[in-house]
Design a protein around this motif. Sequence first.
Motif, mmCIF file in Angstrom:
data_model
loop_
_atom_site.group_PDB
_atom_site.id
_atom_site.type_symbol
_atom_site.label_atom_id
_atom_site.label_comp_id
_atom_site.label_asym_id
_atom_site.label_seq_id
_atom_site.Cartn_x
_atom_site.Cartn_y
_atom_site.Cartn_z
ATOM 1 N N ILE A 94 15.826 -17.098 48.437
ATOM 2 C CA ILE A 94 16.358 -15.969 49.218
ATOM 3 C C ILE A 94 17.882 -16.009 49.240
ATOM 4 C CG2 ILE A 94 16.500 -15.006 51.545
ATOM 5 C CD1 ILE A 94 13.599 -15.874 51.955
ATOM 6 N N SER A 95 18.457 -17.194 49.418
ATOM 7 C CA SER A 95 19.919 -17.317 49.481
ATOM 8 C C SER A 95 20.573 -16.958 48.157
ATOM 9 C CB SER A 95 20.307 -18.746 49.875
ATOM 10 O OG SER A 95 19.804 -19.070 51.152
ATOM 11 N N ILE A 115 15.303 -11.697 54.808
ATOM 12 C CA ILE A 115 15.258 -10.616 53.820
ATOM 13 C C ILE A 115 16.692 -10.208 53.512
ATOM 14 C CG2 ILE A 115 14.463 -8.290 53.302
ATOM 15 C CD1 ILE A 115 12.167 -8.701 55.220
ATOM 16 N N PRO A 116 17.170 -10.482 52.302
ATOM 17 C CA PRO A 116 18.560 -10.146 51.962
ATOM 18 C C PRO A 116 18.828 -8.652 52.101
ATOM 19 C CG PRO A 116 17.592 -11.571 50.292
ATOM 20 C CD PRO A 116 16.464 -11.138 51.175
ATOM 21 N N ASP A 117 19.980 -8.324 52.613
ATOM 22 C CA ASP A 117 20.381 -6.934 52.753
ATOM 23 C C ASP A 117 21.879 -6.831 52.485
ATOM 24 O OD1 ASP A 117 20.381 -4.233 53.265
ATOM 25 O OD2 ASP A 117 20.567 -4.466 55.445
ATOM 26 N N PRO A 118 22.281 -6.453 51.272
ATOM 27 C CA PRO A 118 21.437 -5.978 50.162
ATOM 28 C C PRO A 118 20.990 -7.136 49.262
ATOM 29 C CG PRO A 118 23.729 -5.727 49.600
ATOM 30 C CD PRO A 118 23.712 -6.302 50.993
ATOM 31 N N PHE A 119 20.076 -6.851 48.324
ATOM 32 C CA PHE A 119 19.698 -7.827 47.305
ATOM 33 C C PHE A 119 20.786 -7.881 46.238
ATOM 34 C CE2 PHE A 119 15.628 -7.130 49.251
ATOM 35 C CZ PHE A 119 14.938 -8.323 49.090
ATOM 36 N N TRP A 130 21.318 -9.026 42.987
ATOM 37 C CA TRP A 130 20.776 -9.524 41.720
ATOM 38 C C TRP A 130 21.880 -9.922 40.751
ATOM 39 C CZ3 TRP A 130 15.758 -10.432 41.904
ATOM 40 C CH2 TRP A 130 14.971 -9.684 42.785
ATOM 41 N N LEU A 137 19.940 -14.525 46.426
ATOM 42 C CA LEU A 137 19.995 -13.065 46.335
ATOM 43 C C LEU A 137 20.846 -12.455 47.445
ATOM 44 C CD1 LEU A 137 16.228 -12.401 45.530
ATOM 45 C CD2 LEU A 137 18.135 -12.376 43.937
ATOM 46 N N LYS A 138 21.646 -13.275 48.117
ATOM 47 C CA LYS A 138 22.507 -12.792 49.193
ATOM 48 C C LYS A 138 23.964 -12.774 48.751
ATOM 49 C CE LYS A 138 19.726 -14.649 53.045
ATOM 50 N NZ LYS A 138 19.755 -15.564 54.214
ATOM 51 N N THR A 144 21.934 -19.932 43.305
ATOM 52 C CA THR A 144 21.419 -19.308 42.086
ATOM 53 C C THR A 144 21.238 -20.344 40.983
ATOM 54 O OG1 THR A 144 22.550 -17.240 42.668
ATOM 55 C CG2 THR A 144 21.829 -17.498 40.381
#
Length: 300
Positions: free
Chosen positions: A57-58, A74-78, A80, A60-61, A269
């Motif tokens: 999850i981290s 939940i990442p906001d936003p994702f 990528w 994608l933050k 990542t």
Amino acid sequence: MSATTAATLPVSQIEGGPVVRGPRRPTPAKRAGRGVLYVVLALAAAAVLLPFVWMVISSLKTNNDVFTVPIQWIPDPFVWNNYVEIWQKSDMTTWIKNTLILSVSVTFLQVLTGSFAAYGFSKVRFAGRDALFLIYVATIAVPWQAYMIPQFVMLSKIGLSNTLWAILALQTFGAFGVFLMKQFFETVPEELSEAARIDGLSEYGIWRRIMIPLSVPAIASLTLITFTNTWNDYLGPLIYLRSPDLWTLQLGLKTFIGQYNADYALIMTGSVISVLPIAIIFLAGQRYFIEGIATSGLKG
């Protein structure tokens, strides 16, 4: 007793019939205990998986959202783009290539040499076999740090330092692999080997055509263990691989963390990229791994 009456009675009540009992239903206490056990196992599994889930999850933050309190699940936003950016800021392709070369080569060679040596120790009779095997297996108890320096000096004198050949020379032969495969080979009935010798097969042919096909679970277990250990190895490459173009994934990530120690999202990542191949390989081969570890081989 008439046929009609006998047809309506359970088998256990028919004169001369076998006593057949239905499956016993677990008592309420056993059902409650089993339910508690499942809950405990589920909590233990969640505790083991939680750091991995948080790492994914981290990754994608954004960098500022990694250590927010409370945790943002939940990442906001994702983001990528982290997986693209880490490739741009590091030599990830070279690291993964070197790690794959070493992991695949070491795994193949350990399975090959381990299974071949295990066949000799388990199926070939020669003088001093048991004593030699005991001495060889005893090396497992000797920590690598005890002979790390003389080993480095020896490999440096023959020109293997700062090459991938150094890691291959270190890990091609492993006593654990020989021990694991020997324990499995010993469960294969000796009659198979004797029949093959009568038919004219050589010892090499027996190993290749009989023992190897029968030992798939043991080979899968040794493959998973060896591949995982080689992929995650840090100390060996740190000592022997000094050129950046020879670095493995673990060495490269350590250097990357030193350069971008405040970029937590990219660090997560890189960690995901490092762990994901091992997780996929283990999930794909877990059935064979469990079978090879939990059983002792062919019974006969």
